[in-house]
Scaffold this motif. Structure first.
Motif, PDB file in Angstrom:
ATOM      1  N   LEU A 153       0.742  -1.025  -0.085  1.00  0.00           N
ATOM      2  CA  LEU A 153      -0.076  -0.090   0.134  1.00  0.00           C
ATOM      3  C   LEU A 153       0.994   1.165  -0.092  1.00  0.00           C
ATOM      4  N   GLN A 154       1.941   1.179   0.774  1.00  0.00           N
ATOM      5  CA  GLN A 154       2.723   2.381   0.722  1.00  0.00           C
ATOM      6  C   GLN A 154       3.376   2.600  -0.676  1.00  0.00           C
ATOM      7  N   LYS A 155       3.842   1.549  -1.077  1.00  0.00           N
ATOM      8  CA  LYS A 155       4.295   1.512  -2.537  1.00  0.00           C
ATOM      9  C   LYS A 155       3.439   2.237  -3.349  1.00  0.00           C
ATOM     10  N   GLU A 156       2.132   1.624  -3.530  1.00  0.00           N
ATOM     11  CA  GLU A 156       1.065   2.254  -4.352  1.00  0.00           C
ATOM     12  C   GLU A 156       0.803   3.600  -4.072  1.00  0.00           C
ATOM     13  N   TYR A 162       3.182  10.545  -6.581  1.00  0.00           N
ATOM     14  CA  TYR A 162       4.112  10.964  -7.612  1.00  0.00           C
ATOM     15  C   TYR A 162       3.346  11.472  -8.868  1.00  0.00           C
ATOM     16  N   ALA A 163       2.394  10.351  -9.377  1.00  0.00           N
ATOM     17  CA  ALA A 163       1.768  10.557 -10.241  1.00  0.00           C
ATOM     18  C   ALA A 163       0.671  11.862 -10.247  1.00  0.00           C
ATOM     19  N   LYS A 310      -4.254   1.414 -13.335  1.00  0.00           N
ATOM     20  CA  LYS A 310      -3.881   0.085 -12.886  1.00  0.00           C
ATOM     21  C   LYS A 310      -3.363   0.430 -11.405  1.00  0.00           C
ATOM     22  N   ASN A 311      -2.862   1.604 -11.226  1.00  0.00           N
ATOM     23  CA  ASN A 311      -2.463   1.852  -9.823  1.00  0.00           C
ATOM     24  C   ASN A 311      -3.434   2.095  -9.029  1.00  0.00           C
ATOM     25  N   ARG A 315      -4.620   0.358  -5.385  1.00  0.00           N
ATOM     26  CA  ARG A 315      -4.768   0.949  -4.352  1.00  0.00           C
ATOM     27  C   ARG A 315      -6.091   0.704  -3.630  1.00  0.00           C
ATOM     28  N   CYS A 316      -7.250   0.419  -4.371  1.00  0.00           N
ATOM     29  CA  CYS A 316      -8.426   0.366  -4.270  1.00  0.00           C
ATOM     30  C   CYS A 316      -8.493  -1.227  -3.272  1.00  0.00           C
ATOM     31  N   LYS A 317      -7.882  -2.129  -4.337  1.00  0.00           N
ATOM     32  CA  LYS A 317      -7.621  -3.597  -3.826  1.00  0.00           C
ATOM     33  C   LYS A 317      -7.118  -3.724  -2.456  1.00  0.00           C
TER      34      LYS A 317
END
Length: 342
Positions: A153-156, A162-163, A310-311, A315-317
């Motif tokens: 989750l932190q990675k996402e 960033y995006a 996809k990101n 995150r929702c998942k």
């Protein structure tokens, strides 16, 4: 999952056999009671009862973790329930001996020789140690799983932040916004003031939402008002948005900047002109936030389901337990985002 069920079944059956043999052979019972306990029916019943109690304990443990693990005020309930479970194991052993004495018509069915009590307590303690180790192992596995999900989750979230910064605060967006502002100052000073306020609101929301994992839907909708206004002015009022959202969903939660990403996708992948205006519809359907738009592809168009979608789906998942749903049919592109509640 299938192998876990088999392994747990073998473990509880083995524990039941172990307890049964010790109680039947070393409780210093009368020969008549021992004969009753040595029957096939008593053996099968005892092992089955151990499996039922064992699996019930695992289910109860999982339920407790979901209900009370994060609620510090109610953790005392966990202790009480586990004490009740340990007593059930003791009563299961105790009832085996009592039923055996009942079937032969013994007197003083609740009284056992000293050796009987010692073996009864010894068997019970061994059972508690084994079940305790099993629950501890499951707890460690759940903790490791949560840590892994937290890292993902932190990675996402880092990727999403960033995006968001890249799409909202990059020089290209700022350059377009300032050019539009200069034109408005010259030709429509009153609208230039509104444009500046909305531009400030967009930047403020993006910066404030960077450290959040979920935000209320009403905050996203307020942000979308400012964000769309900037594009409406820049594109010459060729883009608009229609909302069909009940006030009941204002506190529903979703990942921050979800609407920004979806609207940015619409602008990026579609041709929007005065001859081809774009009307976006945002609504609610079966506890999903839906964002729909007619497909007006540019001549050089990329895939509509790129990295951003996809990101967002990942995150929702992780945060809501469900992925987004992307539908393209009848020249209508729709994204459904699951909603959560605190």
């Amino acid at each position: 999952m299938k192998w876990n069920v088999i392994l747990y079944g073998l473990l509880f059956s083995g524990l039941g056999v172990f307890s049964y043999l010790l109680l039947a052979n070393y409780s210093e019972l009368s020969p008549q009671v021992a004969d009753i306990l040595y029957s096939k029916g008593a053996f099968i019943f005892f092992v089955t009862a151990f499996n039922v109690l064992g699996y019930s304990t695992l289910r109860l443990s999982s339920w407790l973790n979901n209900q009370y693990a994060l609620n510090l005020r109610r953790r005392w309930k966990i202790i009480l329930i586990y004490i009740a479970v340990t007593l059930l194991f003791f009563l299961l052993n105790y009832s085996l001996l009592i039923v055996g004495k009942l079937l032969v018509g013994s007197y003083n069915i609740f009284i056992f020789p000293n050796g009987g009590w010692r073996i009864l307590i010894l068997v019970w303690l061994v059972e508690l140690v084994i079940v305790g180790l099993l629950l501890s192992n499951r707890s460690i596995q759940n903790t490791l799983k949560l840590q892994q999900e937290t890292a993902e989750l932190q990675k996402e979230n880092n990727t999403a932040r960033y995006a968001a910064l890249q799409s909202q605060l990059n020089p290209h967006f700022l350059f377009n916004s300032l050019n539009t502002l200069i034109a408005e100052i010259e030709y429509n000073p009153g609208n230039a003031v509104r444009f500046t306020k909305h531009l400030s609101s967009v930047y403020r929301y993006v910066l404030q939402s960077q450290d959040k994992t979920l935000v209320p839907l009403n905050e996203e909708l307020d942000f979308m008002t400012s964000y769309l206004f900037l594009h409406e002015v820049r594109l010459g009022n060729c883009i608009s948005c229609e909302y069909s959202i009940s006030d009941d969903y204002s506190d529903a939660m979703l990942p921050p900047l979800t609407l920004q990403l979806l609207v940015e996708n619409v602008i990026k992948h579609n041709s929007i002109t005065s001859a081809k205006p774009m009307r976006i519809h945002i609504g609610i359907e079966s506890n999903y936030l839906t964002v729909s738009n007619p497909v007006q592809p540019k001549k050089s168009n990329d895939s509509l389901s790129g990295v951003g979608l996809k990101n967002l789906s990942n995150r929702c998942k992780l945060m809501l337990g469900e992925e987004i749903i992307v539908i393209k049919e009848n020249n209508l592109f729709t994204v459904k985002v699951p909603l959560g509640y605190e």
